[in-house]
Scaffold this motif. Structure first.
Motif, PDB file in Angstrom:
ATOM      1  N   ALA A   1       0.624  -1.225  -0.015  1.00 22.72           N
ATOM      2  CA  ALA A   1       0.013   0.106  -0.160  1.00 22.72           C
ATOM      3  C   ALA A   1       0.850   1.178   0.165  1.00 22.72           C
ATOM      4  CB  ALA A   1      -1.061   0.056   1.088  1.00 22.72           C
ATOM      5  N   PHE A   2       0.305   2.355   0.134  1.00 24.52           N
ATOM      6  CA  PHE A   2       1.079   3.550   0.099  1.00 24.52           C
ATOM      7  C   PHE A   2       0.644   4.550   1.270  1.00 24.52           C
ATOM      8  CE2 PHE A   2      -2.410   4.475  -3.148  1.00 24.52           C
ATOM      9  CZ  PHE A   2      -3.274   5.142  -2.457  1.00 24.52           C
ATOM     10  N   PHE A   3       1.030   3.712   2.301  1.00 26.54           N
ATOM     11  CA  PHE A   3       0.888   4.418   3.612  1.00 26.54           C
ATOM     12  C   PHE A   3       2.143   4.126   4.747  1.00 26.54           C
ATOM     13  CE2 PHE A   3      -3.696   3.214   2.680  1.00 26.54           C
ATOM     14  CZ  PHE A   3      -3.852   4.688   2.197  1.00 26.54           C
ATOM     15  N   LEU A   4       2.389   5.040   5.638  1.00 29.68           N
ATOM     16  CA  LEU A   4       3.281   4.563   6.541  1.00 29.68           C
ATOM     17  C   LEU A   4       2.273   4.471   8.110  1.00 29.68           C
ATOM     18  CD1 LEU A   4       6.407   6.666   5.719  1.00 29.68           C
ATOM     19  CD2 LEU A   4       6.002   4.073   5.328  1.00 29.68           C
ATOM     20  N   TRP A   5       2.352   3.504   8.651  1.00 28.37           N
ATOM     21  CA  TRP A   5       1.846   3.639  10.033  1.00 28.37           C
ATOM     22  C   TRP A   5       2.731   3.764  11.133  1.00 28.37           C
ATOM     23  CZ3 TRP A   5      -2.936   3.545  12.010  1.00 28.37           C
ATOM     24  CH2 TRP A   5      -3.217   2.925  13.285  1.00 28.37           C
ATOM     25  N   VAL A   6       2.690   5.017  11.763  1.00 28.16           N
ATOM     26  CA  VAL A   6       3.871   5.545  12.422  1.00 28.16           C
ATOM     27  C   VAL A   6       3.484   5.689  13.944  1.00 28.16           C
ATOM     28  CG1 VAL A   6       5.607   7.333  12.897  1.00 28.16           C
ATOM     29  CG2 VAL A   6       4.697   6.804  10.570  1.00 28.16           C
ATOM     30  N   ARG A   7       4.350   5.162  14.768  1.00 29.56           N
ATOM     31  CA  ARG A   7       3.827   5.369  16.113  1.00 29.56           C
ATOM     32  C   ARG A   7       4.812   6.509  16.787  1.00 29.56           C
ATOM     33  NH1 ARG A   7       4.778   0.919  21.161  1.00 29.56           N
ATOM     34  NH2 ARG A   7       3.480   2.039  22.835  1.00 29.56           N
ATOM     35  N   PHE A   8       4.157   7.587  17.427  1.00 30.22           N
ATOM     36  CA  PHE A   8       5.088   8.585  18.171  1.00 30.22           C
ATOM     37  C   PHE A   8       4.895   8.606  19.577  1.00 30.22           C
ATOM     38  CE2 PHE A   8       3.333  10.276  13.960  1.00 30.22           C
ATOM     39  CZ  PHE A   8       4.790  10.716  13.311  1.00 30.22           C
ATOM     40  N   ARG A   9       6.026   8.090  20.254  1.00 30.22           N
ATOM     41  CA  ARG A   9       6.020   7.906  21.635  1.00 30.22           C
ATOM     42  C   ARG A   9       6.477   9.103  22.160  1.00 30.22           C
ATOM     43  NH1 ARG A   9       8.388   1.699  22.729  1.00 30.22           N
ATOM     44  NH2 ARG A   9       7.059   2.301  24.335  1.00 30.22           N
ATOM     45  N   GLY A  10       5.861   9.176  23.644  1.00 24.52           N
ATOM     46  CA  GLY A  10       6.456  10.456  24.325  1.00 24.52           C
ATOM     47  C   GLY A  10       5.710  11.799  23.855  1.00 24.52           C
ATOM     48  N   LEU A  11       4.626  11.572  23.242  1.00 27.06           N
ATOM     49  CA  LEU A  11       3.852  13.054  23.144  1.00 27.06           C
ATOM     50  C   LEU A  11       3.106  13.515  24.273  1.00 27.06           C
ATOM     51  CD1 LEU A  11       2.730  12.671  19.418  1.00 27.06           C
ATOM     52  CD2 LEU A  11       4.895  13.635  20.192  1.00 27.06           C
ATOM     53  N   SER A  12       2.887  14.520  24.390  1.00 29.92           N
ATOM     54  CA  SER A  12       2.278  15.159  25.446  1.00 29.92           C
ATOM     55  C   SER A  12       0.755  15.167  25.233  1.00 29.92           C
ATOM     56  CB  SER A  12       2.808  16.626  26.178  1.00 29.92           C
ATOM     57  OG  SER A  12       2.526  17.510  24.983  1.00 29.92           O
ATOM     58  N   LYS A  13       0.334  15.210  24.014  1.00 30.49           N
ATOM     59  CA  LYS A  13      -1.159  14.948  23.702  1.00 30.49           C
ATOM     60  C   LYS A  13      -1.301  13.803  22.616  1.00 30.49           C
ATOM     61  CE  LYS A  13      -2.545  19.684  24.223  1.00 30.49           C
ATOM     62  NZ  LYS A  13      -3.131  20.910  23.467  1.00 30.49           N
ATOM     63  N   SER A  14      -2.552  13.409  22.585  1.00 30.67           N
ATOM     64  CA  SER A  14      -2.915  12.205  21.614  1.00 30.67           C
ATOM     65  C   SER A  14      -3.004  12.910  20.264  1.00 30.67           C
ATOM     66  CB  SER A  14      -4.359  11.694  22.055  1.00 30.67           C
ATOM     67  OG  SER A  14      -5.224  12.755  21.604  1.00 30.67           O
ATOM     68  N   LEU A  15      -2.609  12.206  19.617  1.00 24.19           N
ATOM     69  CA  LEU A  15      -2.658  12.411  17.948  1.00 24.19           C
ATOM     70  C   LEU A  15      -4.107  12.702  17.420  1.00 24.19           C
ATOM     71  CD1 LEU A  15      -0.084   9.967  16.193  1.00 24.19           C
ATOM     72  CD2 LEU A  15      -0.135  12.579  16.314  1.00 24.19           C
ATOM     73  N   THR A  16      -5.119  12.427  18.039  1.00 25.31           N
ATOM     74  CA  THR A  16      -6.354  12.956  17.938  1.00 25.31           C
ATOM     75  C   THR A  16      -6.458  14.545  18.376  1.00 25.31           C
ATOM     76  OG1 THR A  16      -7.066  10.745  18.831  1.00 25.31           O
ATOM     77  CG2 THR A  16      -8.746  12.106  18.189  1.00 25.31           C
ATOM     78  N   GLU A  17      -5.851  14.549  19.306  1.00 28.09           N
ATOM     79  CA  GLU A  17      -6.059  15.919  19.922  1.00 28.09           C
ATOM     80  C   GLU A  17      -4.935  16.923  18.892  1.00 28.09           C
ATOM     81  OE1 GLU A  17      -6.089  16.250  24.564  1.00 28.09           O
ATOM     82  OE2 GLU A  17      -4.831  14.930  23.699  1.00 28.09           O
ATOM     83  N   LEU A  18      -3.995  16.519  18.764  1.00 35.92           N
ATOM     84  CA  LEU A  18      -2.928  17.048  17.720  1.00 35.92           C
ATOM     85  C   LEU A  18      -3.303  17.362  15.951  1.00 35.92           C
ATOM     86  CD1 LEU A  18       0.270  15.772  19.354  1.00 35.92           C
ATOM     87  CD2 LEU A  18      -0.493  18.091  19.375  1.00 35.92           C
ATOM     88  N   TYR A  19      -4.283  16.367  15.970  1.00 34.69           N
ATOM     89  CA  TYR A  19      -4.955  16.551  14.454  1.00 34.69           C
ATOM     90  C   TYR A  19      -4.952  17.841  13.709  1.00 34.69           C
ATOM     91  CZ  TYR A  19      -7.968  15.932  10.421  1.00 34.69           C
ATOM     92  OH  TYR A  19      -8.539  16.256   9.211  1.00 34.69           O
ATOM     93  N   SER A  20      -5.640  18.704  14.708  1.00 33.09           N
ATOM     94  CA  SER A  20      -6.328  20.271  14.213  1.00 33.09           C
ATOM     95  C   SER A  20      -4.974  21.137  14.359  1.00 33.09           C
ATOM     96  CB  SER A  20      -7.398  20.694  15.127  1.00 33.09           C
ATOM     97  OG  SER A  20      -7.028  20.574  16.464  1.00 33.09           O
ATOM     98  N   VAL A  21      -4.230  20.701  15.297  1.00 34.00           N
ATOM     99  CA  VAL A  21      -2.812  21.584  15.488  1.00 34.00           C
ATOM    100  C   VAL A  21      -2.003  21.319  14.267  1.00 34.00           C
ATOM    101  CG1 VAL A  21      -0.720  22.226  16.623  1.00 34.00           C
ATOM    102  CG2 VAL A  21      -2.886  21.228  17.790  1.00 34.00           C
ATOM    103  N   LEU A  22      -1.889  20.417  13.921  1.00 30.83           N
ATOM    104  CA  LEU A  22      -1.171  19.775  12.488  1.00 30.83           C
ATOM    105  C   LEU A  22      -1.778  20.274  11.287  1.00 30.83           C
ATOM    106  CD1 LEU A  22      -0.379  16.176  13.322  1.00 30.83           C
ATOM    107  CD2 LEU A  22       1.371  17.816  12.553  1.00 30.83           C
ATOM    108  N   LYS A  23      -3.301  20.326  11.330  1.00 32.50           N
ATOM    109  CA  LYS A  23      -3.781  20.673  10.185  1.00 32.50           C
ATOM    110  C   LYS A  23      -3.490  22.342  10.033  1.00 32.50           C
ATOM    111  CE  LYS A  23      -8.495  20.319   8.364  1.00 32.50           C
ATOM    112  NZ  LYS A  23      -9.928  20.180   8.651  1.00 32.50           N
ATOM    113  N   LYS A  24      -3.665  23.161  11.062  1.00 31.01           N
ATOM    114  CA  LYS A  24      -3.546  24.587  10.873  1.00 31.01           C
ATOM    115  C   LYS A  24      -2.068  24.821  10.536  1.00 31.01           C
ATOM    116  CE  LYS A  24      -6.708  26.024  14.686  1.00 31.01           C
ATOM    117  NZ  LYS A  24      -6.754  26.090  16.150  1.00 31.01           N
ATOM    118  N   SER A  25      -1.263  23.810  11.177  1.00 33.97           N
ATOM    119  CA  SER A  25       0.057  24.014  10.463  1.00 33.97           C
ATOM    120  C   SER A  25       0.367  23.595   9.093  1.00 33.97           C
ATOM    121  CB  SER A  25       1.133  23.148  11.348  1.00 33.97           C
ATOM    122  OG  SER A  25       1.021  23.777  12.579  1.00 33.97           O
TER     123      SER A  25
END
Lengths: 422, 422
Positions: free
Chosen positions: A346-370
């Motif tokens: 397939a054409f995806f990478l499934w990445v685990r980010f360890r040690g983040l202070s927030k969940s990726l669900t919360e960071l989704y909108s931060v990333l989108k804004k960036s």
């Protein structure tokens, strides 16, 4: 004044946004300049586009447009296309596959809506049966399809670390065996191969284990080949192949070979299941779109499906994948604690980010804004699956994008997440 | 050895053939020489085909094919197409319709699968509500769509004889009033206009009566314009028009203007209902086919929808209708006791044959063997509707066929049924 209407349980389900709905909306309504590493859209590959152009001219020469636009095909599908698909799968499998074993559907998504509801939920005997997902995380698009609540039985994958920045999910055979020995009646067992979202390829041995589980429980094994065999063949590890055995229900899609706009997929299954799919197609859709059936016919009879898959599509995505890895190594290493699932297809990478202070669900909108969109991993877990620590640490990142967008997007992910890294 | 899998209640529903399924299969798998007066297929009208050719060339010039084939549209639909549809309906209704009030669906059939299940079946409060069909017989394609058994509440139409060989159904206002006063919670009320199968047009006064019934019961009024307004406008009586009021959910289709192969329809409704339709579209289909959204955009922005409807399509079917009546008068009169519903719209005749020794359901296969296909009326009645004597005496006959096929088919019907006429 518009009255507020009451809706059925079925209706109220769709008053809430779903993972797949949000993804498809974000995909389509992108702000300019945002790097879209979230969607499941295939790339627009020039060599592939050239082939479509040829096909469209051929259809014009043959005078097919009158029928493509002006006639209903049968709910069972266009006979010639069914024959071409059966022929292709016959050659690939070495089995005597008949047209009665092929259904043409409005894409894999539509096929799975029907199949998951054929094989889970409430049965005539009053029992409630669930669809087993033996290798969770699993495709986002399945999660909201069952009509009844709690219709998915997830089996979390085991994790094997394979390197400093890599890991691989493995089938949890012990859990599956316990499930096989339990008295609970099941509906079906479901796997995508390669896995959307993880890019993992279940090997032949694993497929046969799942198949014997299915046989033991007398349930069908639904195998989704949308990114895999025989087309578009986006598989990077060379020792895998496609095969078909009784008891399997396999789906295929034209989307990832470059035709998502035609909404056409195929199902290979026992004739009784195919017949039910056709009857359901008539009730839900009258019939399928004609364009995909005509273009698909050209694709299969010309042999282009094979040459495109092997000589154009696979090398194209392999190149992107290489780029993604080199950008990640350059931009993330030292700044982020990341682990990427072994990229096997397939054409995806499934990445685990360890040690983040927030969940990726919360960071989704931060990333989108960036200026970068990815898909938080949570959406790929059935609702009942909450204890897995991976749920909030993972994301699916697509590398099916232009070189510049891909590099820039991965770089932005690195910068933003570094700020939330402990 | 293929195991026999158990299926859910949902699945077992589709192991049985349905009226719409049989019709669509027969339509697509016709023996050569058989006169197909059964289907709902629009005619291939040369002037219409010319317009499609122009559109296809324009799309090629604009370089749109790359997107039509290679990209997913949003589950909410292509923005420009939504705007064009809203603009068209705004002008036709004189109301300020926004794009948020428009859903793009995979045809009317797919829209109704969702709508009928939003607004019938089991509700969150545990109540079971039915969809009222206030003017039965009603469209064959609705009958098998509700997920739950017994989800349709049919109100048989009253019969008014209007001539020796003609009659007209009328709304049974007294029954509707009794139903309005009953305590039974209802889900929605549903009407096709012009009626498929009868070709009847509910007048504005009647529509407003149904609407006030809906308001009183606080349920939506689902109005299906597939053959009617604003396009393709196949309406023979001049004093009818299209209008829109709060509380209505209206559907439109590209099929009958000559584009059944693209599987594209539209729904006009309150934004909340539209939003639910979009979310359901993502879960069931990912998204709609692109071709219909692109061709539809050309159709609406060019104004061709209006000129084709008025100057080509309506006169074309009016001519066929005239032919059908003259053949019937010549071939049936004196041999058969027939009554035809006043032909006010669409391209069907709804015919009652009296004094046959067998039901039309039984005679269907005799007729088919004799080289003509029609649709037995029984399919247009919900299963609960068994006492109406019309059920076995009626048939839907399409006149959307070549002159020769139409004449020959009507003549064959006359000959075969005369043998079973008492």
């Amino acid at each position: 004044m518009i009255p507020k209407f009451s809706v059925s349980k079925f209706g109220s389900k769709f008053s809430r946004q779903t993972g797949i709905g949000q993804l498809m909306e974000d995909l389509a309504n992108l702000e300019p300049g945002v790097c879209m590493l979230g969607g499941g859209s295939p790339a627009l590959i020039p060599e592939v586009q050239e082939v479509w152009k040829e096909f469209l001219s051929k259809l014009a020469e043959k005078g097919s447009w009158e029928s493509i636009l002006g006639k209903y095909e049968s709910p069972s599908g266009k006979r010639e296309t069914l024959e071409a698909v059966a022929d292709l799968l016959r050659k690939e499998s070495g089995r005597s596959i008949r047209t009665e074993e092929i259904a043409i559907t409005g894409g894999s998504q539509n096929a799975f809506y029907l199949l998951l509801n054929f094989f889970s939920g409430t049965y005539e005997d009053g029992s409630k049966r669930r669809a087993v997902f033996p290798a969770v995380p699993e495709y986002i698009g399945y999660i909201d399809q069952p009509l009844e609540e709690d219709s998915i039985l997830p089996v979390p994958s085991l994790v094997r670390e394979t390197g400093e920045h890599t890991f691989r999910y493995e089938l949890d055979e012990a859990s599956l065996q316990r499930l096989g020995e339990s008295a609970e009646p099941l509906g079906c067992i479901v796997l995508s191969r390669p896995s959307n979202p993880t890019g993992r390829i279940a090997g032949e041995e694993e497929i046969r284990k799942i198949l014997s589980f299915a046989e033991k429980k007398r349930i069908p094994f639904l195998l989704d080949n949308a990114y895999g065999f025989p087309f578009p063949g986006i598989v990077y590890s060379g020792d895998n192949r496609w095969f078909y055995e009784d008891g399997m229900v396999q789906s295929f899609s034209l989307s990832k070979i470059g035709l998502p706009g035609v909404r056409t997929g195929f199902v290979l299954a026992d004739p009784k299941i195919v017949s039910s799919l056709n009857k359901a197609n008539a009730v839900l859709n009258l019939t399928g779109g004609s364009l995909g059936q005509y273009v698909g016919l050209e694709l299969f009879t010309s042999g282009a499906w094979s040459s495109l898959s092997k000589n154009v599509i696979l090398p194209y995505y392999a190149e992107k994948r290489k780029l993604a890895f080199s950008v990640i190594e350059r931009e993330w290493t030292g700044k982020l604690r990341y682990q990427i699932h072994e990229s096997e297809g397939a054409f995806f990478l499934w990445v685990r980010f360890r040690g983040l202070s927030k969940s990726l669900t919360e960071l989704y909108s931060v990333l989108k804004k960036s200026g970068v969109v990815l898909v938080p991993g949570r959406y790929f877990y059935p609702k009942s699956e909450v204890n897995d620590p991976f749920v909030d640490e993972c994301a699916r990142i697509s590398f099916a994008r232009d070189e510049e967008e891909l590099s820039e997007g991965l770089s932005r992910i690195g910068k933003v997440l570094a700020e939330y890294s402990e």
